[in-house]
Design an enzyme around this catalytic site. Structure first.
Site, PDB file in Angstrom:
ATOM      1  CD  GLU A   1      95.860 125.151 119.926  1.00 46.78           C
ATOM      2  OE1 GLU A   1      96.311 125.813 118.997  1.00 46.78           O
ATOM      3  OE2 GLU A   1      96.448 124.169 120.423  1.00 46.78           O
TER       4      GLU A   1
ATOM      5  CG  HIS B   1      80.998 144.134 100.793  1.00 47.60           C
ATOM      6  ND1 HIS B   1      80.499 145.097  99.957  1.00 47.60           N
ATOM      7  CD2 HIS B   1      82.170 144.626 101.275  1.00 47.60           C
ATOM      8  CE1 HIS B   1      81.342 146.121  99.905  1.00 47.60           C
ATOM      9  NE2 HIS B   1      82.361 145.858 100.713  1.00 47.60           N
TER      10      HIS B   1
ATOM     11  CE  LYS C   1      98.446 116.763 116.677  1.00 50.81           C
ATOM     12  NZ  LYS C   1      99.499 117.570 117.257  1.00 50.81           N
TER      13      LYS C   1
HETATM   14  O1  LIG Z   1     103.986 123.301 115.184  1.00 53.11           O
HETATM   15  P1  LIG Z   1     103.473 121.947 114.976  1.00 53.11           P
HETATM   16  O2  LIG Z   1     104.177 121.012 115.894  1.00 53.11           O
HETATM   17  O3  LIG Z   1     103.500 121.534 113.580  1.00 53.11           O
HETATM   18  O4  LIG Z   1     101.980 121.979 115.443  1.00 53.11           O
HETATM   19  C1  LIG Z   1     101.013 122.712 114.755  1.00 53.11           C
HETATM   20  C2  LIG Z   1      99.747 122.792 115.552  1.00 53.11           C
HETATM   21  O5  LIG Z   1      99.316 121.508 115.912  1.00 53.11           O
HETATM   22  C3  LIG Z   1      98.980 121.470 117.293  1.00 53.11           C
HETATM   23  O6  LIG Z   1     100.059 120.901 117.973  1.00 53.11           O
HETATM   24  C4  LIG Z   1      97.738 120.694 117.505  1.00 53.11           C
HETATM   25  O7  LIG Z   1      97.689 119.583 116.697  1.00 53.11           O
HETATM   26  C5  LIG Z   1      98.779 122.898 117.655  1.00 53.11           C
HETATM   27  O8  LIG Z   1      98.808 123.133 119.023  1.00 53.11           O
HETATM   28  C6  LIG Z   1      99.856 123.540 116.858  1.00 53.11           C
HETATM   29  O9  LIG Z   1      99.622 124.886 116.743  1.00 53.11           O
END
Ligand SMILES: O=P(O)(O)OC[C@H]1O[C@](O)(CO)[C@@H](O)[C@@H]1O
Length: 327
Positions: free
Chosen positions: A214, A230, A321
């Site tokens: 990231e 292994h 998303k």
């Molecule tokens: O802590 P949250 O808001 O559930 O996000 C979980 C993960 O999802 C992300 O926002 C990416 O979708 C990551 O950067 C983060 O680690």
């Protein structure tokens, strides 16, 4: 991102204050199992705590990184819901299932749907300060989960003492940590990092990999020793200087694991010129963990600099998303 990483010891101090001031609503009872549900930067704390409990765990501690909870979740399960934003769809779905299953729930979040549902359903919800990238809040989430386990009498020992020692260690070692992180990033620049560690430190290896992904916008992989002895070890057969190996080691690692690491080094040396060994500092598990987390977080942002990328943005995840929201 650099400021947030620099503030990590302060975050741990604040996390202790948040936990000490939180008053739990849920009744204490005898649980059959514990499930921590959370993704990415909010799930990795669960993996690290699972490693910490390891062979000391009196009941199963499962880390769930999916839309669904295991079928065994029920009235005798403690479900820890970890989502910094409170809006991660997989985690929100699991919170709903935990409610349906009548599990005891503790949420750790800065707001979003998780906080909203927790408020409505009157379940425990430890609120974190908002407005940061979730992966920069690992100190907050780990410490709150430890407080929840302690409240429910599922933890032995004084973890607060170990967190205070970790803060002291990180503050004392700041200069040295940044210097060695810069040197490690230089060695890994342009290579695919391959991270190896002992099984009870796998969470920290995954954290390092995810931070490289990231923050550094790079691919990386990890494995643990002995498991990789292994299978994966056989793959070290052709010269490949594009791979940069990092071994996260502890003087306290199980003796035969240490022997294996030394032997593995001899094999791997034939195929890549980059093998970096990092030995943890500190006495307790938490000092070692936070030392590794802090050092490798710095490596990831220095890699971002060398790679010429912005460590903070994760546009590709945001657009994924967006696509899912349209569906
Ligand atoms: O802590 P949250 O808001 O559930 O996000 C979980 C993960 O999802 C992300 O926002 C990416 O979708 C990551 O950067 C983060 O680690």
């Amino acid at each position: 991102m650099k400021e947030l990483i620099a503030d990590f010891p302060v975050q741990l101090e604040e996390a202790l204050i948040i936990g000490q001031n939180y008053h739990f609503l849920s009744a204490r009872k005898t649980f059959s199992n514990i499930v921590l549900t959370g993704l990415g930067g909010s799930g990795i704390g669960g993996s690290i705590i699972q490693n910490f409990l390891g062979d000391k765990a009196a009941i199963p501690f499962i880390v769930n990184k999916d839309y669904t909870l295991p079928a065994f979740v029920g009235e005798n399960t403690l479900v820890l819901v970890s989502s910094y934003s409170g809006n991660t769809e997989e985690t929100v779905a699991c919170l709903q299932q935990a409610l349906k299953a009548k599990a005891t729930i503790v949420c750790v979040t800065s707001g979003g749907k998780v906080a909203e549902v927790a408020r409505k359903k009157k379940v425990d919800c430890i609120l974190l300060p908002a407005g940061m990238p979730p992966r920069a809040c690992l100190g907050y989430s780990i410490v709150q989960v430890l407080f929840a386990l302690q409240y429910h009498k599922l933890l032995k020992g004084d973890f607060e003492k170990d967190i205070l020692a970790s803060i002291k260690l990180l503050k004392n070692e700041t200069g040295a940590i940044q210097k060695s992180a810069k040197a490690i990033a230089k060695k890994l620049n342009g290579k695919i990092p391959v991270i190896y560690t002992a099984p009870n430190f796998e969470g920290v290896a995954v954290r390092f990999r995810q931070q490289i992904n990231e923050n550094g916008k790079m691919l990386a992989w990890h494995n643990v020793i002995p498991e990789m002895n292994h299978n994966e070890l056989v793959g070290w057969r052709d010269k490949n200087d594009n791979l940069g190996v990092v071994m996260l080691r502890n003087e306290s690692d199980y003796s035969r694991v240490q022997m294996r690491m030394d032997s593995n080094k001899k094999v791997i040396k034939k195929y890549t010129s980059t093998i970096i060994e990092i030995f943890s500092q500190g006495k307790s598990y938490w000092e070692k963990i936070f030392y590794f987390v802090h050092l490798t977080d710095w490596v990831s942002v220095y890699l971002a600099d060398l790679h010429g990328v912005d460590a903070t943005e994760v546009k590709v995840i945001d657009s994924l998303k967006g696509e899912l929201n349209k569906a």
